[in-house]
Design an enzyme around this catalytic site. Structure first.
Site, mmCIF file in Angstrom:
data_model
loop_
_atom_site.group_PDB
_atom_site.id
_atom_site.type_symbol
_atom_site.label_atom_id
_atom_site.label_comp_id
_atom_site.label_asym_id
_atom_site.label_seq_id
_atom_site.Cartn_x
_atom_site.Cartn_y
_atom_site.Cartn_z
ATOM 1 N N GLU A 1 48.581 28.831 44.463
ATOM 2 C CA GLU A 1 48.842 30.088 45.478
ATOM 3 C C GLU A 1 47.774 29.342 46.684
ATOM 4 O O GLU A 1 46.511 29.698 46.395
ATOM 5 C CB GLU A 1 48.158 31.275 44.841
ATOM 6 C CG GLU A 1 49.304 31.854 44.071
ATOM 7 C CD GLU A 1 50.294 32.175 44.749
ATOM 8 O OE1 GLU A 1 50.352 33.018 45.666
ATOM 9 O OE2 GLU A 1 51.530 32.253 43.874
ATOM 10 N N HIS B 1 48.903 33.673 34.010
ATOM 11 C CA HIS B 1 48.731 34.221 35.010
ATOM 12 C C HIS B 1 47.257 34.059 35.399
ATOM 13 O O HIS B 1 46.269 34.351 34.578
ATOM 14 C CB HIS B 1 49.058 35.729 35.217
ATOM 15 C CG HIS B 1 48.688 36.357 36.307
ATOM 16 N ND1 HIS B 1 47.592 37.408 36.287
ATOM 17 C CD2 HIS B 1 49.129 36.348 37.920
ATOM 18 C CE1 HIS B 1 47.570 38.052 37.431
ATOM 19 N NE2 HIS B 1 48.391 37.500 38.441
ATOM 20 N N ASN B 2 46.762 33.784 36.870
ATOM 21 C CA ASN B 2 45.169 33.686 37.229
ATOM 22 C C ASN B 2 44.380 33.094 36.096
ATOM 23 O O ASN B 2 43.568 33.740 35.603
ATOM 24 C CB ASN B 2 44.842 34.982 37.522
ATOM 25 C CG ASN B 2 45.259 35.546 38.905
ATOM 26 O OD1 ASN B 2 46.201 34.992 39.582
ATOM 27 N ND2 ASN B 2 44.906 36.815 39.199
ATOM 28 N N GLU C 1 48.093 28.825 36.830
ATOM 29 C CA GLU C 1 47.995 29.184 38.332
ATOM 30 C C GLU C 1 46.832 28.573 38.786
ATOM 31 O O GLU C 1 45.831 29.017 38.082
ATOM 32 C CB GLU C 1 48.281 30.701 38.365
ATOM 33 C CG GLU C 1 48.443 31.182 39.677
ATOM 34 C CD GLU C 1 48.871 32.834 39.868
ATOM 35 O OE1 GLU C 1 48.994 33.103 41.026
ATOM 36 O OE2 GLU C 1 48.651 33.414 38.830
ATOM 37 N N ASP D 1 44.755 29.792 42.382
ATOM 38 C CA ASP D 1 44.423 30.491 43.800
ATOM 39 C C ASP D 1 43.442 29.637 44.442
ATOM 40 O O ASP D 1 42.110 29.743 44.024
ATOM 41 C CB ASP D 1 43.861 32.030 43.653
ATOM 42 C CG ASP D 1 45.115 32.844 43.204
ATOM 43 O OD1 ASP D 1 46.168 32.364 43.414
ATOM 44 O OD2 ASP D 1 44.794 34.055 43.126
ATOM 45 N N HIS E 1 39.985 34.744 42.788
ATOM 46 C CA HIS E 1 41.150 35.844 43.051
ATOM 47 C C HIS E 1 40.287 36.531 44.438
ATOM 48 O O HIS E 1 39.559 37.114 44.447
ATOM 49 C CB HIS E 1 40.758 36.994 41.843
ATOM 50 C CG HIS E 1 41.912 37.786 41.887
ATOM 51 N ND1 HIS E 1 42.212 38.907 41.266
ATOM 52 C CD2 HIS E 1 43.342 37.562 42.515
ATOM 53 C CE1 HIS E 1 43.335 39.309 41.405
ATOM 54 N NE2 HIS E 1 44.306 38.572 42.378
#
Length: 768
Positions: free
Chosen positions: A384, A305-306, A335, A337, A350
């Site tokens: 994302e 995650h992230n 991931e 973003d 983020h």
């Protein structure tokens, strides 16, 4: 003591220069760059540093802590200082686990090469050490610590202090007897081999000797037949015991005459019990042993995650190092973003927080470099996307150009699939997971139409050569882009078609309900759930979730409230068959121990096949209320003894640990439990418990066992010493050693606990 390792160290001019020491610049940030004097110690295994040559030195790192050495241009930090510090004189020391990298800049390219080559040589040397060499190295490290005046010998006073450091509380008179017996030169001090003999007397394994005598007729050796009996009766090796016995004698018996006579001495027996073959983790589960030809949704997938964050979620640093570490530890789903960045270049961070930013193209380049260093199986880029149309085009361009052949941009055979491809079919491929404008069917139809149009144009061009010149002169007539610009701007979708086209098998869709998914979604569409949403679905409709995950992929991510990058327990999501349970891999702890425990098997390739009842779209399994036909089992664990347990805090020189062992089981809710032994007072060196713990497990296929050693503290929480987590299906029965890992998952060699494992079919008390 130097003789133990020095005789085996490679003789190399680089190492000799490193042992003389060099002044280098240590770089922590753009503003923190300080000169330090670094020197490889005479043992060739530790590097110390001081503010200047001849200054007070302190240990910096041990060679066994180092994973690899990278050139300066591979360091984000050194690249950002390229105008100030020459990149070719810089290098980065990368450590195992989560320890921060060490960036150094030498005074010349030659000096940088000396350290890079020398360190890499030592890392390869340490990696290639056998069991005995690792023990010698461990003893050498302790000797260095105990020999306060560094004269290469140890007085009884120094030995007494060392025993405290090693977690041994011993009667002074008995300790002096052992000291005198080892001091064969009668010099009043212990040197080299004398210290080794002292250590052997200290670590005599009475419980192993008693076990050896139970099977040995003469108490001196195990004959081939006696060893076969032991392997069958205790180790549950079954029919393969005879062949295995010969193989193990050949591998672990130290004497050549013993090997020739097919007998095993006490030393050979202990060597076997401490080896990988005597480990609790079944060695047959270490390589890839599962069927890798099933659809992707039939596997648990190691997911992050992230991934770009190496700290917390609000102010933490974004770094490509997050991707390097995740991919090297076996993550197959990372991931990204992405937001609009300056100069038309998308950036990764983020969103709406103070986390630092990195260029998207750097992330893609890092993934391209590291995707398949640990595993050949496919990597999923979970995008994302928060970018404008223009920067999405840049994203698509970077993905296509940087990843090249690695990027999967169409179905494997160009045909419409009926199920997701397998990890085997997707070896060496990077898949994009994200939003998509159309269905896969529409994409493939358009590809066919374009191919037909192209071939028709080619035929017409061959028939009429003038047409080609006409096409070049008037391309707008054949281009849909020739439409009115204002109209195009108004109708332009938010998602850029070139980026949309790169999403093939992993189209992201919103989840409404399981019924809605069955009626409206296709197998290549995937939904993401917050941990809170996923947990409530398991409680409300656990069986439907299991069936959903048997035909579609699900990704679960940590709650937005976890701003400290803490983790949730992945087990309850695995129980429902969720494949991509994304974790904050930068944060060590119980949850990551469970995660690493599951993915340690199957070659640590990042894919673990789900049990058959989680791969059946008509499964009746409910994770909250598991009922038969599962084969319930009873597990008996005798926790026998511990060996060389480290202190939880080395600064507590005078204190000695009071260890206890806790066994935790994670699985379906009724199976999740824990039990622990009593504590042994003041003995971390060779504590003996001899206690049996009993567990009933309904669904062993989903269970993981975590063995934790803690230091008992009557005034506050017991402190962590070490742990090891193993899937039930990978556990060996019999007398086994459990080799402990640190909080960070790094080996605490030679720290271990010795146990006896027995599994019985059915539950205790059942008539069956």
């Amino acid at each position: 003591m130097m003789s133990l390792m020095q005789g085996r160290l490679p003789i190399n001019p680089d190492l000799l220069l490193m042992q003389k020491g060099m002044l280098m610049r240590k770089v922590r940030s753009k503003s923190w760059k300080k000169l330090r004097y670094f020197r490889l110690q005479d043992d060739g295994m530790t590097v110390w540093h001081a503010r200047q040559a001849g200054g007070t030195a302190k240990p910096t790192f041990s060679i066994s802590d180092v994973e690899t050495v990278r050139e300066g241009h591979e360091s984000e930090l050194l690249r950002s200082l390229a105008e100030e510090l020459p990149l070719e004189q810089g290098f980065t020391i990368v450590f195992h686990g989560r320890r921060s990298n060490l960036d150094l800049v030498a005074n010349s390219i030659e000096e940088a090469k000396i350290w890079m080559q020398g360190l890499q040589l030592l890392v390869e040397f340490v990696t290639g050490m056998d069991q005995q060499e690792r023990l010698d190295q461990w003893l050498s490290d302790w000797f260095q610590r105990g020999d306060r005046n560094q004269d290469g010998r140890m007085s009884f006073h120094e030995v007494q202090r060392l025993l405290h450091l090693m977690n041994v509380e011993m009667d002074q008179e008995y300790a002096f007897q052992l000291f005198q017996a080892a001091d064969t030169s009668e010099s009043g001090t212990l040197e080299g081999e004398e210290f080794v003999e002292f250590y052997k007397a200290l670590t005599k394994r009475t419980e192993v000797y008693e076990l050896f005598e139970n099977f040995s007729a003469d108490g001196q050796k195990l004959t081939l037949l006696e060893f076969v009996d032991f392997l069958q009766e205790e180790q549950k090796e079954g029919e393969r015991a005879s062949d295995l016995a010969l193989d193990l004698i050949d591998r672990y018996e130290p004497s050549d005459s013993g090997k020739l006579r097919h007998v095993l001495s006490m030393d050979g027996f202990l060597s076997y019990l401490c080896s990988k073959d005597g480990d609790i983790f079944n060695p047959t589960c270490l390589p890839i042993y599962q069927d890798m030809t099933q659809p992707l949704n039939h596997y648990y997938i190691n997911s992050s995650h992230n991934t770009y964050l190496v700290g917390d979620q609000l102010c933490g640093q974004s770094s490509v190092e997050g991707y390097i570490r995740a991919l090297k530890r076996g993550c197959r789903c990372v991931e990204v973003d992405i937001w609009d960045g300056p100069s038309g270049e998308p950036i990764v961070y983020h969103g709406h927080t103070l986390t630092s930013r990195i260029p998207f193209k750097d992330v893609v380049a890092t993934v391209a470099q590291y995707a398949f260093q640990t595993s050949d199986y496919p990597v999923i880029l979970s995008l994302e996307n928060h970018c404008s149309w223009e920067q999405q085009q840049v994203m698509a361009c970077h993905l296509t150009e940087i990843l090249g052949e690695q990027l999967l941009s169409t179905t494997l055979d160009g045909l419409l699939p009926t199920q997701l491809p397998s990890p085997e079919e997707l070896r060496g491929k990077i898949l994009v997971k994200g939003k998509k404008l159309r269905t896969l069917e529409e994409d493939l139809e358009e590809e066919e139409e374009e191919e037909e149009l192209e071939s028709e144009l080619e035929r017409e061009q061959e028939a009429d050569p003038e047409l080609e010149a006409q096409l070049e002169a008037e391309p707008q007539e054949l281009s849909p882009r020739s439409k009115d610009k204002k109209k195009e701007k108004r109708s332009k979708p938010i998602l850029c078609p070139s980026l949309s086209a790169l999403v093939v098998y992993l189209k992201s869709v919103s989840f409404h309900s399981f019924t809605h998914s069955r009626e409206h979604y296709r197998f290549y569409e995937t939904s993401s759930f917050s941990e809170t949403k996923a947990r409530s679905l398991i409680k409300e409709a656990g069986n439907e979730f299991v069936q959903h995950n048997a035909w579609q992929l699900s990704r679960v991510y940590p709650s937005g409230l976890r701003t400290d990058s803490s983790n949730y327990n992945p087990q309850e999501l695995w129980n429902a068959g969720c494949q991509m349970v994304a974790m904050n891999v930068q944060t060590a702890g119980l949850e990551m121990d469970i995660y690493d425990g599951l993915f340690r098997q199957n070659g640590a390739c990042g894919y673990v096949l789900k049990p058959d009842f989680l791969r059946d779209v008509q499964s009746s399994f409910h994770p909250e209320r598991p009922i038969s036909p599962f084969k319930a089992q009873t597990l008996l664990i005798q926790v026998i003894s511990g060996q060389q347990l480290p202190k939880d805090n080395m600064s507590k020189e005078r204190s000695i640990v009071d260890p206890l062992v806790r066994v935790e089981i994670f699985g379906v809710h009724p199976d999740t439990t824990r039990q622990e032994t009593s504590y042994v007072e003041n003995n971390g060196f060779n504590p003996y418990w001899g206690q049996t713990l009993s567990f009933r497990v309904l669904v062993p296929e989903l269970a993981l066992l975590r063995f934790v050693v803690k230091d008992y503290n009557r005034k506050s929480r017991n402190e962590f010493i070490g742990q090891y987590t193993v899937p039930w299906t990978c556990m060996q029965q019999g007398y086994r050693h459990i080799h402990l890992l640190s909080k960070d998952g790094i080996s605490l060699h030679p720290a271990s606990i010795f146990v006896h494992i027995s599994i019985r079919e059915g539950l205790e008390g059942d008539e069956s």
